[in-house]
Design a protein around this motif. Structure first.
Motif, PDB file in Angstrom:
ATOM      1  N   THR A  88      -8.870  13.022  -5.201  1.00  0.00           N
ATOM      2  CA  THR A  88      -8.005  11.927  -5.623  1.00  0.00           C
ATOM      3  C   THR A  88      -7.628  11.111  -4.402  1.00  0.00           C
ATOM      4  O   THR A  88      -7.255  11.657  -3.378  1.00  0.00           O
ATOM      5  CB  THR A  88      -6.726  12.480  -6.287  1.00  0.00           C
ATOM      6  OG1 THR A  88      -7.095  13.337  -7.357  1.00  0.00           O
ATOM      7  CG2 THR A  88      -5.866  11.372  -6.817  1.00  0.00           C
ATOM      8  N   GLY A  89      -7.714   9.791  -4.505  1.00  0.00           N
ATOM      9  CA  GLY A  89      -7.392   8.919  -3.380  1.00  0.00           C
ATOM     10  C   GLY A  89      -5.976   9.115  -2.881  1.00  0.00           C
ATOM     11  O   GLY A  89      -5.046   9.309  -3.658  1.00  0.00           O
ATOM     12  N   ARG A  90      -5.831   9.100  -1.566  1.00  0.00           N
ATOM     13  CA  ARG A  90      -4.518   9.260  -0.947  1.00  0.00           C
ATOM     14  C   ARG A  90      -3.719   7.953  -0.984  1.00  0.00           C
ATOM     15  O   ARG A  90      -2.516   7.957  -1.193  1.00  0.00           O
ATOM     16  CB  ARG A  90      -4.688   9.727   0.498  1.00  0.00           C
ATOM     17  CG  ARG A  90      -3.386   9.842   1.227  1.00  0.00           C
ATOM     18  CD  ARG A  90      -3.557  10.419   2.600  1.00  0.00           C
ATOM     19  NE  ARG A  90      -2.276  10.456   3.284  1.00  0.00           N
ATOM     20  CZ  ARG A  90      -2.080  11.082   4.429  1.00  0.00           C
ATOM     21  NH1 ARG A  90      -3.081  11.729   5.015  1.00  0.00           N
ATOM     22  NH2 ARG A  90      -0.892  11.062   4.979  1.00  0.00           N
ATOM     23  N   HIS A  91      -4.393   6.839  -0.750  1.00  0.00           N
ATOM     24  CA  HIS A  91      -3.716   5.546  -0.670  1.00  0.00           C
ATOM     25  C   HIS A  91      -4.005   4.713  -1.914  1.00  0.00           C
ATOM     26  O   HIS A  91      -5.128   4.707  -2.411  1.00  0.00           O
ATOM     27  CB  HIS A  91      -4.165   4.791   0.582  1.00  0.00           C
ATOM     28  CG  HIS A  91      -3.737   5.471   1.834  1.00  0.00           C
ATOM     29  ND1 HIS A  91      -4.451   6.499   2.401  1.00  0.00           N
ATOM     30  CD2 HIS A  91      -2.652   5.298   2.613  1.00  0.00           C
ATOM     31  CE1 HIS A  91      -3.823   6.919   3.493  1.00  0.00           C
ATOM     32  NE2 HIS A  91      -2.733   6.210   3.634  1.00  0.00           N
ATOM     33  N   LEU A  92      -2.976   4.036  -2.373  1.00  0.00           N
ATOM     34  CA  LEU A  92      -3.102   3.127  -3.508  1.00  0.00           C
ATOM     35  C   LEU A  92      -2.722   1.730  -3.054  1.00  0.00           C
ATOM     36  O   LEU A  92      -1.678   1.548  -2.421  1.00  0.00           O
ATOM     37  CB  LEU A  92      -2.173   3.531  -4.651  1.00  0.00           C
ATOM     38  CG  LEU A  92      -2.536   4.790  -5.435  1.00  0.00           C
ATOM     39  CD1 LEU A  92      -1.976   6.011  -4.771  1.00  0.00           C
ATOM     40  CD2 LEU A  92      -2.057   4.679  -6.840  1.00  0.00           C
ATOM     41  N   GLY A  93      -3.557   0.768  -3.372  1.00  0.00           N
ATOM     42  CA  GLY A  93      -3.193  -0.628  -3.184  1.00  0.00           C
ATOM     43  C   GLY A  93      -2.504  -1.093  -4.454  1.00  0.00           C
ATOM     44  O   GLY A  93      -3.008  -0.873  -5.553  1.00  0.00           O
ATOM     45  N   ILE A  94      -1.344  -1.685  -4.297  1.00  0.00           N
ATOM     46  CA  ILE A  94      -0.563  -2.137  -5.448  1.00  0.00           C
ATOM     47  C   ILE A  94      -0.446  -3.666  -5.387  1.00  0.00           C
ATOM     48  O   ILE A  94      -0.103  -4.216  -4.338  1.00  0.00           O
ATOM     49  CB  ILE A  94       0.865  -1.536  -5.444  1.00  0.00           C
ATOM     50  CG1 ILE A  94       0.840  -0.021  -5.286  1.00  0.00           C
ATOM     51  CG2 ILE A  94       1.661  -1.993  -6.656  1.00  0.00           C
ATOM     52  CD1 ILE A  94       0.372   0.737  -6.480  1.00  0.00           C
TER      53      ILE A  94
ATOM     54  N   SER B 114       0.867  -1.178   0.000  1.00  0.00           N
ATOM     55  CA  SER B 114       0.000   0.000   0.000  1.00  0.00           C
ATOM     56  C   SER B 114       0.900   1.224   0.000  1.00  0.00           C
ATOM     57  O   SER B 114       1.895   1.273   0.732  1.00  0.00           O
ATOM     58  CB  SER B 114      -0.889  -0.013   1.248  1.00  0.00           C
ATOM     59  OG  SER B 114      -1.716   1.130   1.249  1.00  0.00           O
ATOM     60  N   ILE B 115       0.565   2.206  -0.817  1.00  0.00           N
ATOM     61  CA  ILE B 115       1.369   3.415  -0.971  1.00  0.00           C
ATOM     62  C   ILE B 115       0.537   4.629  -0.562  1.00  0.00           C
ATOM     63  O   ILE B 115      -0.604   4.774  -0.987  1.00  0.00           O
ATOM     64  CB  ILE B 115       1.815   3.594  -2.445  1.00  0.00           C
ATOM     65  CG1 ILE B 115       2.573   2.377  -2.955  1.00  0.00           C
ATOM     66  CG2 ILE B 115       2.619   4.874  -2.628  1.00  0.00           C
ATOM     67  CD1 ILE B 115       3.860   2.091  -2.253  1.00  0.00           C
ATOM     68  N   ASP B 116       1.136   5.489   0.251  1.00  0.00           N
ATOM     69  CA  ASP B 116       0.527   6.776   0.601  1.00  0.00           C
ATOM     70  C   ASP B 116       1.149   7.820  -0.323  1.00  0.00           C
ATOM     71  O   ASP B 116       2.324   8.167  -0.177  1.00  0.00           O
ATOM     72  CB  ASP B 116       0.813   7.101   2.065  1.00  0.00           C
ATOM     73  CG  ASP B 116       0.263   8.443   2.514  1.00  0.00           C
ATOM     74  OD1 ASP B 116      -0.223   9.233   1.670  1.00  0.00           O
ATOM     75  OD2 ASP B 116       0.330   8.716   3.726  1.00  0.00           O
ATOM     76  N   ARG B 117       0.397   8.321  -1.274  1.00  0.00           N
ATOM     77  CA  ARG B 117       0.963   9.262  -2.255  1.00  0.00           C
ATOM     78  C   ARG B 117       1.463  10.539  -1.592  1.00  0.00           C
ATOM     79  O   ARG B 117       2.390  11.172  -2.079  1.00  0.00           O
ATOM     80  CB  ARG B 117      -0.021   9.553  -3.377  1.00  0.00           C
ATOM     81  CG  ARG B 117      -1.227  10.383  -2.989  1.00  0.00           C
ATOM     82  CD  ARG B 117      -2.137  10.590  -4.202  1.00  0.00           C
ATOM     83  NE  ARG B 117      -3.323  11.323  -3.859  1.00  0.00           N
ATOM     84  CZ  ARG B 117      -3.475  12.634  -4.026  1.00  0.00           C
ATOM     85  NH1 ARG B 117      -2.518  13.361  -4.554  1.00  0.00           N
ATOM     86  NH2 ARG B 117      -4.597  13.230  -3.666  1.00  0.00           N
TER      87      ARG B 117
END
Length: 178
Positions: free
Chosen positions: A161-167, A146-149
């Protein structure tokens, strides 16, 4: 092929250098937009990468380069905006790079400890390994993080825009040398 509970094949990958196959490897992301109401998913393309498997698995290493301009969510207008200087600034920072020099096993599974560089900002990142399957010359692995942009200075459009991205990653690599 039998797997251990941590997803690692019992026989393990043969020590050596594996080249990641960009055409067979996928990097997918999920996030939410418009104050968390809309799901957004998409992908990036791996440019190149290698996995070094050592006798002591803890000393193994991963190096991967992703093209920032390969961001794709299925919405051309959004894709161009994310590639722009507002977000990834792909023209100035064309590469997203993950480097690791440490693999850890625990009762919960295996993880790859490394650093991720996005738009010139480097932050520690941990990939949780899923199944790793090997045969004679091929390694197949799954991983997630998980990335916090915001940690990378990508703070435009808070809320929209979403703050967190699941990769999630599905990697296929071929042995090129021992």
């Amino acid at each position: 092929m039998t797997e251990d509970s941590d997803g690692m094949h019992r026989r393990g990958a043969s020590p050596g250098v594996y080249r990641i196959d960009p055409s067979a490897t996928t990097v997918r992301f999920t996030t939410r937009a418009v104050f968390g109401l809309l799901p957004v998913q998409g992908s990036f393309t791996v440019d190149n990468g290698r996995i070094l498997i050592t006798e002591d698995i803890g000393d193994s290493a991963v190096d991967v380069v992703i093209r920032a301009a390969s961001f794709e969510s299925g919405n051309p207008q959004r894709d161009e905006h994310v590639r722009s200087m507002d977000y990834l600034d792909a023209a100035v920072h064309p590469e997203i790079v993950f480097r690791s020099r440490d693999v850890k096993r625990s009762a919960e599974g295996a993880s790859v400890q490394g650093s991720l560089t996005v738009r010139g900002v480097t932050r520690p990142t941990v990939l949780t390994l899923g199944p790793v399957i090997t045969d004679d010359q091929c390694l197949r692995a799954q991983a997630a993080t998980s990335i916090d942009r915001y940690a990378f200075g990508l703070t435009k459009a808070k809320g929209m825009t979403g703050r967190h991205l699941g990769i999630t990653l599905e990697v296929i690599a071929f042995l090129i040398g021992a």
